[in-house]
Motif scaffolding. Structure first.
Motif, PDB file in Angstrom:
ATOM      1  N   CYS A  51       0.853  -1.189   0.000  1.00 34.83           N
ATOM      2  CA  CYS A  51       0.000   0.000   0.000  1.00 34.83           C
ATOM      3  C   CYS A  51       0.885   1.235   0.000  1.00 34.83           C
ATOM      4  O   CYS A  51       2.000   1.207   0.534  1.00 34.83           O
ATOM      5  N   PRO A  52       0.393   2.338  -0.577  1.00 32.87           N
ATOM      6  CA  PRO A  52       1.189   3.573  -0.532  1.00 32.87           C
ATOM      7  C   PRO A  52       1.341   4.060   0.907  1.00 32.87           C
ATOM      8  O   PRO A  52       0.722   3.534   1.827  1.00 32.87           O
ATOM      9  N   THR A  53       2.165   5.084   1.084  1.00 37.42           N
ATOM     10  CA  THR A  53       2.468   5.576   2.425  1.00 37.42           C
ATOM     11  C   THR A  53       1.201   5.895   3.214  1.00 37.42           C
ATOM     12  O   THR A  53       1.098   5.598   4.400  1.00 37.42           O
ATOM     13  N   GLY A  54       0.220   6.477   2.530  1.00 39.08           N
ATOM     14  CA  GLY A  54      -1.014   6.847   3.207  1.00 39.08           C
ATOM     15  C   GLY A  54      -2.001   5.714   3.367  1.00 39.08           C
ATOM     16  O   GLY A  54      -3.087   5.912   3.916  1.00 39.08           O
ATOM     17  N   GLY A  55      -1.669   4.520   2.901  1.00 43.64           N
ATOM     18  CA  GLY A  55      -2.553   3.378   3.023  1.00 43.64           C
ATOM     19  C   GLY A  55      -3.406   3.158   1.792  1.00 43.64           C
ATOM     20  O   GLY A  55      -3.451   3.997   0.879  1.00 43.64           O
ATOM     21  N   CYS A  56      -4.090   2.030   1.752  1.00 45.76           N
ATOM     22  CA  CYS A  56      -4.972   1.648   0.643  1.00 45.76           C
ATOM     23  C   CYS A  56      -6.428   1.861   1.022  1.00 45.76           C
ATOM     24  O   CYS A  56      -6.822   1.635   2.167  1.00 45.76           O
ATOM     25  N   ALA A  57      -7.228   2.256   0.047  1.00 45.20           N
ATOM     26  CA  ALA A  57      -8.673   2.236   0.221  1.00 45.20           C
ATOM     27  C   ALA A  57      -9.184   0.813   0.026  1.00 45.20           C
ATOM     28  O   ALA A  57      -8.496  -0.040  -0.547  1.00 45.20           O
ATOM     29  N   LEU A  58     -10.399   0.544   0.496  1.00 45.76           N
ATOM     30  CA  LEU A  58     -11.010  -0.782   0.398  1.00 45.76           C
ATOM     31  C   LEU A  58     -12.229  -0.734  -0.502  1.00 45.76           C
ATOM     32  O   LEU A  58     -13.056   0.176  -0.391  1.00 45.76           O
ATOM     33  N   VAL A  59     -12.346  -1.715  -1.408  1.00 41.58           N
ATOM     34  CA  VAL A  59     -13.550  -1.885  -2.224  1.00 41.58           C
ATOM     35  C   VAL A  59     -14.257  -3.152  -1.758  1.00 41.58           C
ATOM     36  O   VAL A  59     -13.675  -4.241  -1.791  1.00 41.58           O
ATOM     37  N   VAL A  60     -15.502  -3.006  -1.311  1.00 44.58           N
ATOM     38  CA  VAL A  60     -16.313  -4.141  -0.881  1.00 44.58           C
ATOM     39  C   VAL A  60     -17.164  -4.599  -2.064  1.00 44.58           C
ATOM     40  O   VAL A  60     -17.930  -3.809  -2.615  1.00 44.58           O
ATOM     41  N   VAL A  61     -17.019  -5.860  -2.458  1.00 41.26           N
ATOM     42  CA  VAL A  61     -17.725  -6.405  -3.621  1.00 41.26           C
ATOM     43  C   VAL A  61     -18.855  -7.309  -3.145  1.00 41.26           C
ATOM     44  O   VAL A  61     -18.609  -8.281  -2.416  1.00 41.26           O
ATOM     45  N   SER A  62     -20.087  -7.004  -3.561  1.00 40.66           N
ATOM     46  CA  SER A  62     -21.260  -7.780  -3.166  1.00 40.66           C
ATOM     47  C   SER A  62     -21.758  -8.636  -4.326  1.00 40.66           C
ATOM     48  O   SER A  62     -21.834  -8.174  -5.460  1.00 40.66           O
ATOM     49  N   HIS A  63     -22.111  -9.863  -4.032  1.00 40.91           N
ATOM     50  CA  HIS A  63     -22.324 -10.894  -5.039  1.00 40.91           C
ATOM     51  C   HIS A  63     -23.760 -10.959  -5.565  1.00 40.91           C
ATOM     52  O   HIS A  63     -24.695 -10.449  -4.947  1.00 40.91           O
ATOM     53  N   PRO A  64     -23.940 -11.632  -6.707  1.00 38.15           N
ATOM     54  CA  PRO A  64     -25.286 -11.872  -7.241  1.00 38.15           C
ATOM     55  C   PRO A  64     -26.070 -12.866  -6.388  1.00 38.15           C
ATOM     56  O   PRO A  64     -25.529 -13.538  -5.512  1.00 38.15           O
ATOM     57  N   ARG A  65     -27.348 -12.960  -6.695  1.00 36.84           N
ATOM     58  CA  ARG A  65     -28.251 -13.880  -6.000  1.00 36.84           C
ATOM     59  C   ARG A  65     -27.736 -15.321  -6.105  1.00 36.84           C
ATOM     60  O   ARG A  65     -27.253 -15.752  -7.137  1.00 36.84           O
ATOM     61  N   ALA A  66     -27.876 -16.044  -4.984  1.00 32.35           N
ATOM     62  CA  ALA A  66     -27.530 -17.464  -4.887  1.00 32.35           C
ATOM     63  C   ALA A  66     -26.049 -17.726  -5.094  1.00 32.35           C
ATOM     64  O   ALA A  66     -25.653 -18.856  -5.373  1.00 32.35           O
ATOM     65  N   GLN A  67     -25.208 -16.690  -4.955  1.00 31.16           N
ATOM     66  CA  GLN A  67     -23.767 -16.850  -5.048  1.00 31.16           C
ATOM     67  C   GLN A  67     -23.154 -16.652  -3.662  1.00 31.16           C
ATOM     68  O   GLN A  67     -23.855 -16.469  -2.667  1.00 31.16           O
ATOM     69  N   ASP A  68     -21.837 -16.658  -3.601  1.00 29.75           N
ATOM     70  CA  ASP A  68     -21.127 -16.360  -2.360  1.00 29.75           C
ATOM     71  C   ASP A  68     -19.734 -15.840  -2.706  1.00 29.75           C
ATOM     72  O   ASP A  68     -19.383 -15.717  -3.880  1.00 29.75           O
ATOM     73  N   ALA A  69     -18.958 -15.537  -1.677  1.00 25.20           N
ATOM     74  CA  ALA A  69     -17.634 -14.964  -1.924  1.00 25.20           C
ATOM     75  C   ALA A  69     -16.704 -15.958  -2.602  1.00 25.20           C
ATOM     76  O   ALA A  69     -15.884 -15.577  -3.447  1.00 25.20           O
ATOM     77  N   ALA A  70     -16.826 -17.241  -2.264  1.00 24.42           N
ATOM     78  CA  ALA A  70     -15.963 -18.243  -2.889  1.00 24.42           C
ATOM     79  C   ALA A  70     -16.240 -18.338  -4.383  1.00 24.42           C
ATOM     80  O   ALA A  70     -15.321 -18.509  -5.193  1.00 24.42           O
ATOM     81  N   ARG A  71     -17.506 -18.217  -4.759  1.00 23.02           N
ATOM     82  CA  ARG A  71     -17.848 -18.263  -6.180  1.00 23.02           C
ATOM     83  C   ARG A  71     -17.223 -17.091  -6.926  1.00 23.02           C
ATOM     84  O   ARG A  71     -16.725 -17.242  -8.044  1.00 23.02           O
ATOM     85  N   MET A  72     -17.237 -15.908  -6.313  1.00 23.92           N
ATOM     86  CA  MET A  72     -16.599 -14.761  -6.946  1.00 23.92           C
ATOM     87  C   MET A  72     -15.096 -14.975  -7.074  1.00 23.92           C
ATOM     88  O   MET A  72     -14.500 -14.682  -8.111  1.00 23.92           O
ATOM     89  N   LEU A  73     -14.485 -15.487  -6.021  1.00 22.22           N
ATOM     90  CA  LEU A  73     -13.041 -15.684  -6.026  1.00 22.22           C
ATOM     91  C   LEU A  73     -12.613 -16.641  -7.123  1.00 22.22           C
ATOM     92  O   LEU A  73     -11.586 -16.447  -7.779  1.00 22.22           O
ATOM     93  N   ARG A  74     -13.414 -17.685  -7.358  1.00 16.47           N
ATOM     94  CA  ARG A  74     -13.035 -18.742  -8.293  1.00 16.47           C
ATOM     95  C   ARG A  74     -13.619 -18.563  -9.691  1.00 16.47           C
ATOM     96  O   ARG A  74     -13.348 -19.357 -10.582  1.00 16.47           O
ATOM     97  N   SER A  75     -14.421 -17.543  -9.876  1.00 14.15           N
ATOM     98  CA  SER A  75     -15.027 -17.340 -11.188  1.00 14.15           C
ATOM     99  C   SER A  75     -13.966 -16.916 -12.207  1.00 14.15           C
ATOM    100  O   SER A  75     -12.853 -16.546 -11.855  1.00 14.15           O
ATOM    101  N   THR A  76     -14.352 -16.955 -13.462  1.00 13.91           N
ATOM    102  CA  THR A  76     -13.440 -16.493 -14.504  1.00 13.91           C
ATOM    103  C   THR A  76     -13.569 -15.000 -14.757  1.00 13.91           C
ATOM    104  O   THR A  76     -12.712 -14.417 -15.425  1.00 13.91           O
ATOM    105  N   GLY A  77     -14.625 -14.367 -14.233  1.00 18.48           N
ATOM    106  CA  GLY A  77     -14.885 -12.969 -14.549  1.00 18.48           C
ATOM    107  C   GLY A  77     -14.520 -11.984 -13.468  1.00 18.48           C
ATOM    108  O   GLY A  77     -13.811 -10.998 -13.719  1.00 18.48           O
ATOM    109  N   VAL A  78     -14.979 -12.207 -12.247  1.00 21.43           N
ATOM    110  CA  VAL A  78     -14.765 -11.238 -11.174  1.00 21.43           C
ATOM    111  C   VAL A  78     -13.280 -10.960 -10.940  1.00 21.43           C
ATOM    112  O   VAL A  78     -12.893  -9.804 -10.725  1.00 21.43           O
ATOM    113  N   PRO A  79     -12.384 -11.962 -10.981  1.00 20.49           N
ATOM    114  CA  PRO A  79     -10.965 -11.653 -10.782  1.00 20.49           C
ATOM    115  C   PRO A  79     -10.372 -10.711 -11.823  1.00 20.49           C
ATOM    116  O   PRO A  79      -9.333 -10.096 -11.566  1.00 20.49           O
TER     117      PRO A  79
END
Length: 275
Positions: A51-79
């Motif tokens: 992170c830069p000297t002043g730190g990093c901002a955070l982006v919170v990503v919210s998933h589609p219906r019937a999905q979860d964070a693991a699905r986003m992590l392993r998908s071919t698109g979200v990464p």
């Protein structure tokens, strides 16, 4: 056209079986993956190598219906999207959103706030948070930026995102049942629970809205287009798309570049005001 998320928002309650590759795709390997568990729901934190000297901002990503964070992590698109954010020195929280069908409820947001608190204690955070909502996740992203949210959000991006909760409730019986369960309701949610209605009462937000008139799952006119009328005019961007819901062009290198540039402009604006 390849659909990276299928049609999980269709009126039918059936969720299509989309193969999920076991290894994490290359764009997600640009940063260590940290698991966060809140009330039995897992989220994942990705932090840039430095992170830069002043730190990093955070982006919170919210998933589609019937999905979860693991699905986003392993998908071919979200990464593809998160890879661009990491390269731009944003930390990314792939949020479990309190469950697969929470529809941006206040209770689910309270759970996300716990994950946010834990996540921001794990890296050099600069105090600023942004939100990205995909499909159903648009409701969570938008609610998190409204007055009364348990954490401050400085800008919101929606890709094929729902913002009209009452419209979603009236669009299909499966959605109605899920929304009633998530919100503890027996009837339609009132305007006080609808993020879109509440956005009319809030200050103008910096918004990045990507939507397609071809989307038959989340109507662009009553969601993205309508929400964008409330956008901060100098800080916002509307990206007109073509093709079906959550199609491949939502996860292209060009979309990743535009999304990253939007959040970078907001960060640069903060830096310029501090000088």
């Amino acid at each position: 056209m390849l659909l990276l998320w299928g049609s999980a928002h269709a009126a039918s309650s059936a969720v299509p079986a989309v193969p999920v590759p076991a290894p994490v795709p290359e764009p997600a390997r640009g940063a260590p993956v940290q698991a966060l568990d809140v009330l039995g729901v897992r989220s994942y934190l990705l932090v840039p190598g430095r992170c830069p000297t002043g730190g990093c901002a955070l982006v919170v990503v919210s998933h589609p219906r019937a999905q979860d964070a693991a699905r986003m992590l392993r998908s071919t698109g979200v990464p593809v999207l998160t890879g661009a954010l990491l390269q731009a020195q944003f930390a990314v929280l792939l949020s479990g959103d309190g469950g697969p069908t929470t529809w941006g409820s206040p209770d689910a947001l309270a759970e996300v706030a716990q994950a946010h608190l834990e996540a921001t204690g794990r890296f050099r955070w600069n105090g600023r948070t942004y939100a990205l909502g995909l499909s159903m996740g648009g409701l969570m992203a938008l609610r998190s930026a409204l007055p009364g949210s348990p954490y401050a959000v400085s800008g919101v991006a929606l890709i094929d995102g729902w913002s009209d909760l009452r419209g979603a409730w009236g669009s299909a019986m499966t959605r109605r049942e899920e929304i009633n369960a998530a919100y503890g309701l027996l009837t339609a949610p009132g305007p006080e629970l609808d993020p879109l209605q509440q956005a009319y009462l809030a200050p103008m937000l910096p918004l990045f809205v990507a939507a397609s008139p071809d989307d038959t799952t989340v109507p662009a006119r009553s969601n993205g287009e309508r929400l964008f009328t409330l956008a901060h005019p100098a800080l916002s961007e509307y990206v007109p798309l073509t093709g079906p819901h959550l199609g491949a062009n939502r996860f292209s290198a060009d979309m990743a570049r535009r999304l990253s540039a939007f959040f970078q402009r907001l960060e640069q604006g903060v830096t310029a005001r501090k000088r």
